[in-house]
Design an enzyme around this catalytic site. Sequence first.
Site, mmCIF file in Angstrom:
data_model
loop_
_atom_site.group_PDB
_atom_site.id
_atom_site.type_symbol
_atom_site.label_atom_id
_atom_site.label_comp_id
_atom_site.label_asym_id
_atom_site.label_seq_id
_atom_site.Cartn_x
_atom_site.Cartn_y
_atom_site.Cartn_z
ATOM 1 N N ARG A 172 -6.960 12.925 0.444
ATOM 2 C CA ARG A 172 -5.909 13.457 1.311
ATOM 3 C C ARG A 172 -4.503 12.975 0.914
ATOM 4 N NH1 ARG A 172 -7.000 10.319 6.973
ATOM 5 N NH2 ARG A 172 -9.038 11.297 6.738
ATOM 6 N N HIS A 173 -4.421 11.850 0.233
ATOM 7 C CA HIS A 173 -3.097 11.423 -0.262
ATOM 8 C C HIS A 173 -3.171 11.037 -1.751
ATOM 9 C CE1 HIS A 173 -4.926 7.736 1.196
ATOM 10 N NE2 HIS A 173 -4.507 7.857 2.447
ATOM 11 N N GLU B 2 -10.962 -9.184 3.313
ATOM 12 C CA GLU B 2 -9.669 -8.845 3.912
ATOM 13 C C GLU B 2 -9.903 -8.753 5.411
ATOM 14 O OE1 GLU B 2 -7.464 -5.501 2.322
ATOM 15 O OE2 GLU B 2 -6.314 -5.332 4.174
ATOM 16 N N ASP C 263 -0.038 4.474 -0.200
ATOM 17 C CA ASP C 263 -0.722 5.738 0.157
ATOM 18 C C ASP C 263 0.235 6.758 0.773
ATOM 19 O OD1 ASP C 263 -3.103 4.607 -0.590
ATOM 20 O OD2 ASP C 263 -3.858 4.335 1.455
ATOM 21 N N HIS C 264 1.123 6.251 1.654
ATOM 22 C CA HIS C 264 1.921 7.206 2.421
ATOM 23 C C HIS C 264 3.084 7.808 1.648
ATOM 24 C CE1 HIS C 264 -0.765 6.912 5.619
ATOM 25 N NE2 HIS C 264 -0.512 5.637 5.876
ATOM 26 N N HIS D 192 2.041 1.285 5.877
ATOM 27 C CA HIS D 192 2.797 2.248 6.681
ATOM 28 C C HIS D 192 4.190 1.758 7.048
ATOM 29 C CE1 HIS D 192 3.894 4.509 10.346
ATOM 30 N NE2 HIS D 192 3.412 5.518 9.644
ATOM 31 N N ARG E 39 3.712 18.891 1.144
ATOM 32 C CA ARG E 39 4.151 20.138 0.505
ATOM 33 C C ARG E 39 3.321 20.496 -0.721
ATOM 34 N NH1 ARG E 39 9.283 22.224 1.800
ATOM 35 N NH2 ARG E 39 9.395 22.043 4.034
ATOM 36 N N ARG F 158 -9.402 8.134 -1.315
ATOM 37 C CA ARG F 158 -10.359 8.616 -0.316
ATOM 38 C C ARG F 158 -11.199 9.738 -0.912
ATOM 39 N NH1 ARG F 158 -8.605 6.995 5.153
ATOM 40 N NH2 ARG F 158 -10.375 8.240 5.810
ATOM 41 N N GLU G 108 -8.590 0.535 -3.017
ATOM 42 C CA GLU G 108 -9.472 0.608 -1.843
ATOM 43 C C GLU G 108 -10.396 1.799 -2.001
ATOM 44 O OE1 GLU G 108 -7.385 1.016 1.815
ATOM 45 O OE2 GLU G 108 -6.233 -0.803 1.485
ATOM 46 N N ASN H 176 0.859 -1.183 0.000
ATOM 47 C CA ASN H 176 0.000 0.000 0.000
ATOM 48 C C ASN H 176 0.898 1.236 0.000
ATOM 49 O OD1 ASN H 176 -1.399 2.284 1.048
ATOM 50 N ND2 ASN H 176 -3.070 0.944 1.681
ATOM 51 N N HIS I 229 -3.569 -4.455 7.777
ATOM 52 C CA HIS I 229 -3.672 -3.301 8.658
ATOM 53 C C HIS I 229 -2.787 -3.453 9.891
ATOM 54 C CE1 HIS I 229 -5.123 0.373 10.473
ATOM 55 N NE2 HIS I 229 -5.635 0.650 9.291
ATOM 56 N N GLY I 230 -1.873 -2.508 10.012
ATOM 57 C CA GLY I 230 -1.008 -2.465 11.195
ATOM 58 C C GLY I 230 0.112 -3.504 11.189
ATOM 59 N N HIS J 243 -5.595 3.722 -1.660
ATOM 60 C CA HIS J 243 -6.932 4.086 -1.192
ATOM 61 C C HIS J 243 -7.271 5.461 -1.755
ATOM 62 C CE1 HIS J 243 -9.708 4.555 2.617
ATOM 63 N NE2 HIS J 243 -10.352 4.819 1.481
ATOM 64 N N THR K 87 -6.477 6.796 9.806
ATOM 65 C CA THR K 87 -6.396 5.696 8.855
ATOM 66 C C THR K 87 -7.711 4.939 8.964
ATOM 67 O OG1 THR K 87 -5.156 3.700 8.232
ATOM 68 C CG2 THR K 87 -5.258 4.216 10.574
ATOM 69 N N THR K 88 -7.906 3.938 8.095
ATOM 70 C CA THR K 88 -9.167 3.198 8.126
ATOM 71 C C THR K 88 -9.367 2.600 9.519
ATOM 72 O OG1 THR K 88 -8.637 2.593 5.866
ATOM 73 C CG2 THR K 88 -10.512 1.471 6.884
#
Length: 240
Positions: free
Chosen positions: A49-50, A151, A9-10, A214, A18, A45, A70, A7, A191-192, A43, A100-101
């Site tokens: 946001r990302h 999932e 996203d980050h 992440h 920026r 969203r 996602e 993933n 997740h996590g 994802h 996060t989700t």
Amino acid sequence: MGLLNVNIDHVATIRQARRTDEPDPVWAAMQCELAGANGITVHLRKDRRHINDRDVRLLKDTVACKFNLEIGMDPEVIKIAETLCPDQVTLVPESRAELTTEGGLDCAGQLERLTETVKRMHQKGILVSTFILPQEQHILATAESGADAVELHTGQYTNAAGDAHIVKHLNALRDGRDAAMAAGLIVHAGHGLTYRNIHPVARIEHLCEFNIGHSIVSRAVLVGMRRAVEQMNKLIRQPL
Ligand code: PXP
């Protein structure tokens, strides 16, 4: 053995810090794929946001491995998924305030909406997975909706403190897997998950896909994306 979807996203989160054009998640996806990732997950969203519309368009055109999008069950985003035709859509709950989700999708509580969404995705040849807590009612509702996979949310396991809680949540994941397979569903997890907590989950048989974000992006900042993906892939393939 489970396969790794990264993933990214980050990577986009850093770009958005920026509001510039780097780092580009499309470049990151290429690095993940060269390092052996089986899939790329992002994802889209509602608040963008990302990951944004340009990212998903370019990823759809450039990702050669599995592209897993996602989305929340929001009409605008569902339309985008329909037009984009990723390999797979993972339906997630989404709220604006969350970092996060959080939690899993309430499949049992919105079966009609879920069934309609699955039908629309299937008409475009898109596989559908639901991101759920390992609870029977949501597993059964996912199966009833016609979706292909669940999932299982690993967050309760990754947040657990103390051996008894960890064992309890690993058992819940195993029970969830059994119920999902009995209902004819493919089972994913995510997740996590981190380099430290992946081992017991990677040892659970018949979890086909892991979605990990992440922790891999965090490591990539320090060692580079290719090494970060290779290291996680090794832990999934040869859990201690
Ligand atoms: N799976 C789903 C459905 C998610 O929403 C997320 C977070 O975007 C992940 C997996 C990855 O979680 P993490 O970033 O904690 O690895």
